[in-house]
Design an enzyme around this catalytic site. Sequence first.
Site, PDB file in Angstrom:
ATOM      1  N   HIS A 160     -33.215 -29.271  11.026  1.00  0.00           N
ATOM      2  CA  HIS A 160     -34.409 -28.986  10.218  1.00  0.00           C
ATOM      3  C   HIS A 160     -35.065 -30.254   9.673  1.00  0.00           C
ATOM      4  O   HIS A 160     -36.174 -30.183   9.134  1.00  0.00           O
ATOM      5  CB  HIS A 160     -34.062 -28.063   9.045  1.00  0.00           C
ATOM      6  CG  HIS A 160     -33.632 -26.692   9.461  1.00  0.00           C
ATOM      7  ND1 HIS A 160     -34.389 -25.889  10.278  1.00  0.00           N
ATOM      8  CD2 HIS A 160     -32.494 -25.983   9.188  1.00  0.00           C
ATOM      9  CE1 HIS A 160     -33.752 -24.742  10.479  1.00  0.00           C
ATOM     10  NE2 HIS A 160     -32.604 -24.777   9.835  1.00  0.00           N
ATOM     11  N   ASP A 196     -28.863 -22.708  17.632  1.00  0.00           N
ATOM     12  CA  ASP A 196     -28.720 -22.208  16.273  1.00  0.00           C
ATOM     13  C   ASP A 196     -29.625 -20.985  16.080  1.00  0.00           C
ATOM     14  O   ASP A 196     -30.683 -20.882  16.706  1.00  0.00           O
ATOM     15  CB  ASP A 196     -29.127 -23.321  15.301  1.00  0.00           C
ATOM     16  CG  ASP A 196     -28.759 -23.043  13.861  1.00  0.00           C
ATOM     17  OD1 ASP A 196     -27.777 -23.617  13.386  1.00  0.00           O
ATOM     18  OD2 ASP A 196     -29.473 -22.257  13.204  1.00  0.00           O
ATOM     19  N   HIS A 198     -31.472 -20.393  13.593  1.00  0.00           N
ATOM     20  CA  HIS A 198     -32.713 -20.828  12.960  1.00  0.00           C
ATOM     21  C   HIS A 198     -33.379 -21.914  13.821  1.00  0.00           C
ATOM     22  O   HIS A 198     -32.719 -22.821  14.322  1.00  0.00           O
ATOM     23  CB  HIS A 198     -32.434 -21.376  11.556  1.00  0.00           C
ATOM     24  CG  HIS A 198     -31.737 -20.383  10.673  1.00  0.00           C
ATOM     25  ND1 HIS A 198     -30.357 -20.375  10.519  1.00  0.00           N
ATOM     26  CD2 HIS A 198     -32.220 -19.371   9.930  1.00  0.00           C
ATOM     27  CE1 HIS A 198     -30.023 -19.390   9.693  1.00  0.00           C
ATOM     28  NE2 HIS A 198     -31.140 -18.767   9.327  1.00  0.00           N
ATOM     29  N   ASP A 285     -24.215 -19.710  13.992  1.00  0.00           N
ATOM     30  CA  ASP A 285     -24.691 -18.664  13.090  1.00  0.00           C
ATOM     31  C   ASP A 285     -25.366 -17.518  13.837  1.00  0.00           C
ATOM     32  O   ASP A 285     -25.929 -16.619  13.220  1.00  0.00           O
ATOM     33  CB  ASP A 285     -25.629 -19.231  12.025  1.00  0.00           C
ATOM     34  CG  ASP A 285     -26.719 -20.114  12.578  1.00  0.00           C
ATOM     35  OD1 ASP A 285     -26.765 -20.326  13.800  1.00  0.00           O
ATOM     36  OD2 ASP A 285     -27.530 -20.619  11.775  1.00  0.00           O
TER      37      ASP A 285
END
Length: 348
Positions: A160, A196, A198, A285
Amino acid sequence: MRIYHSEMSKARRARTELDGGQLVPPWECPERVDMILAGLRKAGFTEMVEPAEHGLAPVLAVHDADYVDFLATCWDDWQALGREGEAIAWIWPTRTMPGRRIPSCVDGRLGHYALGADTSICGGTFEAAQASKDVALSALDHVLATGEPAFGLCRPPGHHAAVDQFGGYCFFNNAAVAAQRALDAGLSRVAILDVDFHHGNGTQQIFEQRSDVLFVSIHGDPMTCFPYFMGHADEVGEGEGAGYTVNYPLPEGTGAEVWFHVLEAAKERIRETGCELLIVSLGVDTFEDDPISAFKLSSDDFTEMGRRLGALGLPTLLLMEGGYAVEEIGVNVANVLSGMTSGVVERG
């Protein structure tokens, strides 16, 4: 497979995260490292290596220098004001207040450099971020020297983190730092595959105008999932980078059948572009019981993920991203590595 890990990566122990209107303990915590290490050892991965120090030059190759200076000084500046809590941004440049100048005070600088209020800065943050990129770079050096896969147990994660912003628990973009180092070492094109849950908004932002890094991401639909404002399928790169950003947003509740179908499409894009190295932003995740995600992969599915990644036949660097403090996190990481190792053996 060689595992790179640093105890210094646990130096960051934040107490606060803004979640659902409350300040709560962060889901991203040092205990994740111990849980992953325990899972790896139980699965028979015993070659654990301390990283070498690589300094800040590789970081500055992808991150803004003033941003790096902010991360280095923020906690001291915050404490100098007598603040008892952790440093959390509370005001930002916006569409109607564009922030053409960077404020000199720490509160204003926090707003300039933070993606959101989810991630606080505390003591040990900068030191842990440095250790995390050292893990990534040392693991990369091993892959480049031997052609063998390696796993970097990066913590904090990185995907991120943008050129000059932190958030989503990320400060230095470990995958981007490693990709740039590989290019500087003489490779022509590198693939970063982000699995991931996200979207890796930071990695996309760093490379979206370049063709020497192919960024491919499989993630939760940003219409309903963090980070919300990037990761749509029509984001394909800009200028020279047009066609070298590939996003596969998937709906909440996506299970293994759909996810693996998309993975095969992602692999085909990687093959088509002639990449010489695969960097996997390894978030686990996507697990069905992860507390802040919404895909439905089982622990056995992570073994299959590793097999399919290994079947690409590229020198591969795996770097830890998300996957949170649930009992199975160590099992899921170990399953990916076990699957990849078996795939390498089968190809040999």
